[in-house]
Write an enzyme that holds these catalytic residues in place. Structure first.
Site, short mmCIF file in Angstrom:
data_model
loop_
_atom_site.label_atom_id
_atom_site.label_comp_id
_atom_site.label_asym_id
_atom_site.label_seq_id
_atom_site.Cartn_x
_atom_site.Cartn_y
_atom_site.Cartn_z
N TYR A 1 35.78 76.28 64.78
CA TYR A 1 35.15 75.65 63.62
C TYR A 1 33.71 76.10 63.54
O TYR A 1 32.99 76.08 64.54
CB TYR A 1 35.19 74.12 63.79
CG TYR A 1 34.49 73.38 62.67
CD1 TYR A 1 35.20 72.87 61.59
CD2 TYR A 1 33.09 73.22 62.67
CE1 TYR A 1 34.55 72.21 60.56
CE2 TYR A 1 32.45 72.57 61.64
CZ TYR A 1 33.18 72.06 60.58
OH TYR A 1 32.54 71.42 59.55
N GLU B 1 31.72 76.15 55.08
CA GLU B 1 32.53 75.82 56.26
C GLU B 1 33.67 76.81 56.46
O GLU B 1 34.34 77.20 55.49
CB GLU B 1 33.09 74.41 56.10
CG GLU B 1 33.90 73.91 57.29
CD GLU B 1 34.59 72.58 56.98
OE1 GLU B 1 34.08 71.53 57.42
OE2 GLU B 1 35.64 72.58 56.31
#
Ligand code: GDP
Ligand code: MN
Length: 377
Positions: free
Chosen positions: A101, A189
């Site tokens: 992530y 993201e």
């Protein structure tokens, strides 16, 4: 403003962030054709503006073009958190060795952008924050310098745990920050950023949210807006110059000024009611704005009463009253409307509103809110 994954990936590619090639289609037969062009297994991915598509069944692997057709027909038309899937992305499937992530957000408390990373990718960051907070790495960025190469390498090393992979990963982190900065994003993201079994580093998912107040500087990004996927009332309100946010209650609120609108919603909650929306009709109170506000609120069938709370300053109460008279004349209003007007030209407004006996007048904000709640019950 939010954009779809395929649009965010277009921007990623422009900034040199590696993404698997893909095609967006709107029908199952086009999905089959697109998968045939890829000539390898593909992933069929719902393009909606909400997250968690994988869990909702909106991301499926297809080994053959025929299977891609079948999966696309399952996903197209699917409802994901209230949004209907109208497009799917057909993208080359990869063999994943490790999901990571990484994101850039604005840390308002630190007054700096923040790069966040976690070696446990593929999981929502909120879940990691709760269950394994020490897995989250944080690098604050001085906007004058951007992400220093050493800081990007250190973060990449912590995420990839492999010196050879850390290099391309550090490059992606720096490019993600540059993108975030240049497009005035509020969030950039990648979840998951993957290491493939053949040791490539790729952005498998892409999420970009833009700062609405900066969109004026980016007409090309504004053009990416998907009006089809956005809330219809919010789109109309934006076109009419009103600030509107849909909520889940049953008391429709029409207020002038953002502060008063917030205070009104607080008071509705305080007396046990639930506001159906935030709506700021702004400083001027042209009668057309009142009509537009009412028609936007009335599209929401859960609204059971409407509360006007107007503090006349620059906004003149008599203008709002005229708007109400016009609205009652033009629209077939069946819902109870409670009106509290105070300030500039309040007397004139009261006089005008006498023409509309259906209106429930109120003297104070408390009285108006209580009445609106009682009438919604
Ligand atoms: P989200 O659920 O909306 O965040 O959608 P993602 O694009 O992140 O996809 C969800 C999950 O599907 C990922 O975390 C991966 O585990 C899986 N996935 C997506 N693309 C591929 C792929 O090409 N190969 C494999 N094996 N899994 C994939
Ligand atoms: Mn994802």
């Amino acid at each position: 403003m939010k954009v779809h994954e395929y649009q965010a990936k277009e921007l990623f590619a422009r900034y040199g962030i590696p993404v698997p090639p893909g095609t967006v289609v709107t029908s199952a037969s086009d999905a089959e054709a697109a998968a045939a062009t890829v000539g390898k297994p593909v992933v069929v991915k719902a393009q909606v503006l909400v997250g968690g598509r994988g869990k909702a069944g909106g991301v499926k692997i297809a080994k053959t073009p025929a299977e891609a057709r079948e999966k696309a027909s399952q996903i197209l038309g699917m409802d994901i958190k209230g949004e209907t899937v109208k497009k799917v992305l057909i993208t080359e499937a990869v063999d994943i060795a490790h999901e990571i992530y990484v994101a850039v957000i604005m840390d308002r408390r630190a007054q700096k952008p923040l790069v966040m990373g976690s070696a446990d990718g593929g999981v929502e960051i909120e879940v990691t924050a709760k269950e394994n907070p020490s897995a989250i790495q944080r690098v604050w960025v001085d906007p004058l310098y951007g992400v220093h190469p050493f800081a990007a390498r250190r973060l990449a090393m912590a995420l990839a745990r492999d010196a050879e992979l850390a290099k391309p990963m550090a490059d992606i982190i720096q490019k993600l920050y540059t993108l975030y900065d240049e497009v005035d994003a509020s969030l950039a993201e990648i979840n998951p950023l993957v290491v493939t079994t053949d040791r490539r580093v790729l952005a498998l998912d892409a999420k970009l949210n833009f700062d609405d107040n900066a969109l004026e500087r980016h007409p090309d990004l504004e053009a990416m807006r998907d009006l089809d996927a956005e809330d219809e009332g919010e789109v109309r309100a934006r076109n009419e110059g009103l600030s509107f946010v849909r909520l889940s209650g049953n008391v429709g609120c029409v207020v002038n000024g953002a502060g008063l609108a917030m205070a009104t919603m607080d008071l509705v909650k305080h007396y046990g009611g639930q506001p159906a929306n935030f709506l700021d009709i702004g400083g001027s109170s042209r009668p057309e704005k009142v009509v537009a506000a009412l028609s936007i609120i009335l599209q929401d069938t859960s609204v059971k009463s409407i509360l006007f709370n107007i503090f006349g300053g620059i906004t003149r109460c008599d203008d709002v009253a005229r708007g109400l008279v016009t609205a009652f004349a033009q629209m077939n209003l069946k819902l109870p409307v409670v009106v509290r007007l105070t300030g500039t030209n309040e007397k004139e407004a009261r006089e005008i509103l006498r023409q509309v006996p259906a209106i429930h007048p109120a003297e104070t904000m408390d009285e108006a809110v209580k009445k609106a709640i009682a009438l919604a019950a």
